[in-house]
Enzyme design. Structure first.
Site, PDB file in Angstrom:
ATOM      1  N   TYR A 147       0.857  -1.194   0.000  1.00 51.92           N
ATOM      2  CA  TYR A 147       0.000   0.000   0.000  1.00 51.92           C
ATOM      3  C   TYR A 147       0.889   1.239   0.000  1.00 51.92           C
ATOM      4  O   TYR A 147       1.795   1.358   0.832  1.00 51.92           O
ATOM      5  CB  TYR A 147      -0.897  -0.001   1.244  1.00 51.92           C
ATOM      6  CG  TYR A 147      -1.764   1.231   1.377  1.00 51.92           C
ATOM      7  CD1 TYR A 147      -2.848   1.430   0.531  1.00 51.92           C
ATOM      8  CD2 TYR A 147      -1.509   2.200   2.350  1.00 51.92           C
ATOM      9  CE1 TYR A 147      -3.658   2.563   0.649  1.00 51.92           C
ATOM     10  CE2 TYR A 147      -2.305   3.326   2.480  1.00 51.92           C
ATOM     11  CZ  TYR A 147      -3.382   3.501   1.637  1.00 51.92           C
ATOM     12  OH  TYR A 147      -4.181   4.622   1.753  1.00 51.92           O
ATOM     13  N   ASP A 252       9.258   2.423   0.403  1.00 49.80           N
ATOM     14  CA  ASP A 252       8.202   3.096   1.142  1.00 49.80           C
ATOM     15  C   ASP A 252       8.328   2.651   2.596  1.00 49.80           C
ATOM     16  O   ASP A 252       7.883   1.571   2.974  1.00 49.80           O
ATOM     17  CB  ASP A 252       6.836   2.714   0.550  1.00 49.80           C
ATOM     18  CG  ASP A 252       5.694   3.404   1.281  1.00 49.80           C
ATOM     19  OD1 ASP A 252       5.918   3.898   2.395  1.00 49.80           O
ATOM     20  OD2 ASP A 252       4.571   3.429   0.722  1.00 49.80           O
ATOM     21  N   LYS A 280       4.480   8.666   9.297  1.00 51.65           N
ATOM     22  CA  LYS A 280       4.032   8.060  10.556  1.00 51.65           C
ATOM     23  C   LYS A 280       4.955   8.310  11.765  1.00 51.65           C
ATOM     24  O   LYS A 280       4.830   9.321  12.417  1.00 51.65           O
ATOM     25  CB  LYS A 280       3.795   6.578  10.343  1.00 51.65           C
ATOM     26  CG  LYS A 280       2.671   6.346   9.288  1.00 51.65           C
ATOM     27  CD  LYS A 280       1.919   5.090   9.490  1.00 51.65           C
ATOM     28  CE  LYS A 280       1.018   4.720   8.336  1.00 51.65           C
ATOM     29  NZ  LYS A 280      -0.393   4.841   8.600  1.00 51.65           N
TER      30      LYS A 280
HETATM   31  C1  LIG Z   1       3.409   1.832   3.549  1.00 49.67           C
HETATM   32  C2  LIG Z   1       2.515   3.030   3.443  1.00 49.67           C
HETATM   33  N1  LIG Z   1       2.745   3.945   2.492  1.00 49.67           N
HETATM   34  C3  LIG Z   1       1.992   5.049   2.364  1.00 49.67           C
HETATM   35  C4  LIG Z   1       0.935   5.281   3.198  1.00 49.67           C
HETATM   36  C5  LIG Z   1       0.111   6.505   3.050  1.00 49.67           C
HETATM   37  O1  LIG Z   1       0.427   7.417   4.074  1.00 49.67           O
HETATM   38  P1  LIG Z   1      -0.634   8.516   4.527  1.00 49.67           P
HETATM   39  O2  LIG Z   1      -1.797   7.795   5.108  1.00 49.67           O
HETATM   40  O3  LIG Z   1       0.144   9.334   5.531  1.00 49.67           O
HETATM   41  O4  LIG Z   1      -0.975   9.307   3.311  1.00 49.67           O
HETATM   42  C6  LIG Z   1       0.654   4.362   4.217  1.00 49.67           C
HETATM   43  C7  LIG Z   1      -0.461   4.575   5.133  1.00 49.67           C
HETATM   44  O5  LIG Z   1      -0.841   3.746   5.921  1.00 49.67           O
HETATM   45  C8  LIG Z   1       1.457   3.202   4.335  1.00 49.67           C
HETATM   46  O6  LIG Z   1       1.220   2.272   5.271  1.00 49.67           O
END
Ligand SMILES: Cc1ncc(COP(=O)(O)O)c(C=O)c1O
Length: 439
Positions: A147, A252, A280
């Protein structure tokens, strides 16, 4: 002692009221679901959440991960309070962002230059733009079950059914699965999806499509699906293939960053990407995100060839909060990560034990700082292994835990914080034993 939870009447009343004004009564689809309705909370402190009905929970959701130091971390809240009267947005620079960038560069092994934003989703967009600009190639490869935020250019095959995909040839992209109605199909025209943790798939794909591939993006530890670690040699092999084909590697680390180690998965696993998305845990609950990476790629944003904007980027509150969090991680890292590993391992092993004692086929997988519990699968190494997990049983467990004062994410991912105590862990195991008995 188990914190038995009473009713959720207050949440039910507020949810009915909210649903008149907010679609679904929530402000993010990931908050739909819950025991009877999405719960309403009064406050959060340390390892605990308090709902409007006076129920207390040991919290393993941690705001979906950010509260690495626990809720309302003292260092960050004090830093924020101190700056509140000095203004938030200058549409200009301030000193704290230089220091924050310096800390990111110090902590994250591959970081040379840094840009800040507010959310992981938007920093993923900057990574894509920079990768396409740097390589002059169109295609981004992402992987099944990973994700990377909710935007149209990245939201694909996060939890695909794969039914139609079994005849796919090795190294050919798998059929894209769009999780949401209303998504732009055109926005995904230059995104290909592959199975993860399989070097043969990637090698075969790049042999055929390498010349048009700008970047691969992946969660280096697949936290969004069962917390799967890369197979031994997989990340090293990916790095080698990227170098051979001139493809940029984007990690990511929105979840793994600052959580699995001060320098994230890249420090823990010893493989460096070209670009890293961070969010996060770096903000301790305040909205802040970063893209960090190699100088020659990041510099494309510095002279305006690649556009990156954002009214609220490096607002004072987010910046000083992140600064306080990262200073704390730099100063107390060994203690914090040692405790997370020790308590998390105790919790993982304890959950496996109490489940086994009651004949419940629970599968526990991951690291102390973030792990996953699920049913009906064993030794999950890819999204394809995980899709057979028993979602009904998962839901039943999570509800049974909520009733016993323990809150876990709906996907069965457990986040640990530096504020969780040994007593929290023992109380959780007692609640879990009781919940398994009731299942
Ligand atoms: C691995 C990963 N990348 C990107 C995102 C997206 O981040 P945001 O919710 O701060 O836009 C998330 C959100 O949970 C994530 O777990």
């Amino acid at each position: 002692m188990i914190d038995a939870v009473g009713n959720h009447e207050g949440s039910e009343t507020l949810h009915a009221e909210a649903a008149e004004l907010l679609p679904g009564g929530v402000s993010s689809n990931f908050r739909l679901g819950g025991p009877s309705v999405p719960l309403f909370f009064e406050r959060a402190e340390g390892s605990h959440l308090y709902d409007v009905d006076g129920n207390r929970y040991v919290d393993y959701v941690l705001g979906m991960g950010p509260a690495l130091l626990g809720h309302a971390p003292a260092d960050a809240t004090a830093a924020v309070a101190e700056t509140l009267a000095r203004g938030q947005l200058f549409a200009g620079q301030h000193r704290a962002e230089i220091e924050l960038a310096r800390l990111v560069v110090e902590l994250v092994p591959s970081a040379e230059l840094v840009r800040f934003g507010l959310a992981g989703s938007e920093m993923v967009q900057l990574a894509f733009r920079l990768a396409r600009a740097a390589t002059g190639r169109p295609t981004i490869v992402k992987f099944e079950g990973h994700y990377h935020g909710w935007y149209d250019t990245a939201l694909v095959s996060t939890a695909p059914t794969l039914d139609e995909d079994e005849s796919r040839a090795l190294g050919e992209p798998s059929a894209p699965h769009l999780p949401s109605m209303g998504q732009s199909v055109a926005a995904l025209a230059d995104v290909d999806v592959l199975p993860w943790n399989d070097l043969d798939e990637l090698g075969a794909y790049l042999d055929r499509h390498g010349e048009s591939t700008a970047a691969l993006i992946m969660e280096p530890i697949l936290c969004n699906t069962c917390v799967i670690l890369p197979r031994p040699g997989y990340l090293e092999g990916v790095r080698e293939l990227c170098d051979r084909h001139g493809v940029l590697l984007v990690f990511d680390e929105v979840i793994s960053g600052f959580r699995v180690a001060g320098g994230g998965a890249q420090e823990l696993l010893g493989v460096l990407p070209d670009l890293t998305v961070l969010a996060k845990s770096m903000g301790g609950g305040f909205p802040v995100a970063a893209l960090a990476g190699r100088r020659e790629v990041m510099e494309l944003a510095g002279d305006g060839r690649v556009l990156h904007g954002g009214t609220y980027n490096t607002n004072v509150v987010s910046t000083v909060a992140a600064l306080a969090v990262l200073r704390k991680l730099r100063a107390d890292g060994p203690t914090i990560y040692g405790d997370l590993a020790r308590r998390g391992t105790r919790l993982m092993e304890g959950l496996s034990e109490v489940a086994a004692e009651r004949g419940v086929p629970l599968h526990v997988q991951g690291l102390g700082a973030v792990f996953n519990t699920c049913f009906g699968v064993d030794d999950v190494q890819s999204y394809r292994d995980y899709r057979h997990a028993d979602a009904d049983r998962q839901r039943a467990l999570l509800r049974a835990l909520i009733d016993r004062g323990v809150r876990v994410t709906t996907r069965g991912t457990w986040f640990l914080s530096a504020a969780h105590t040994d007593a929290d862990i023992e109380q959780t195991l007692e609640a879990a034993a009781d919940a398994f008995g009731a299942l």
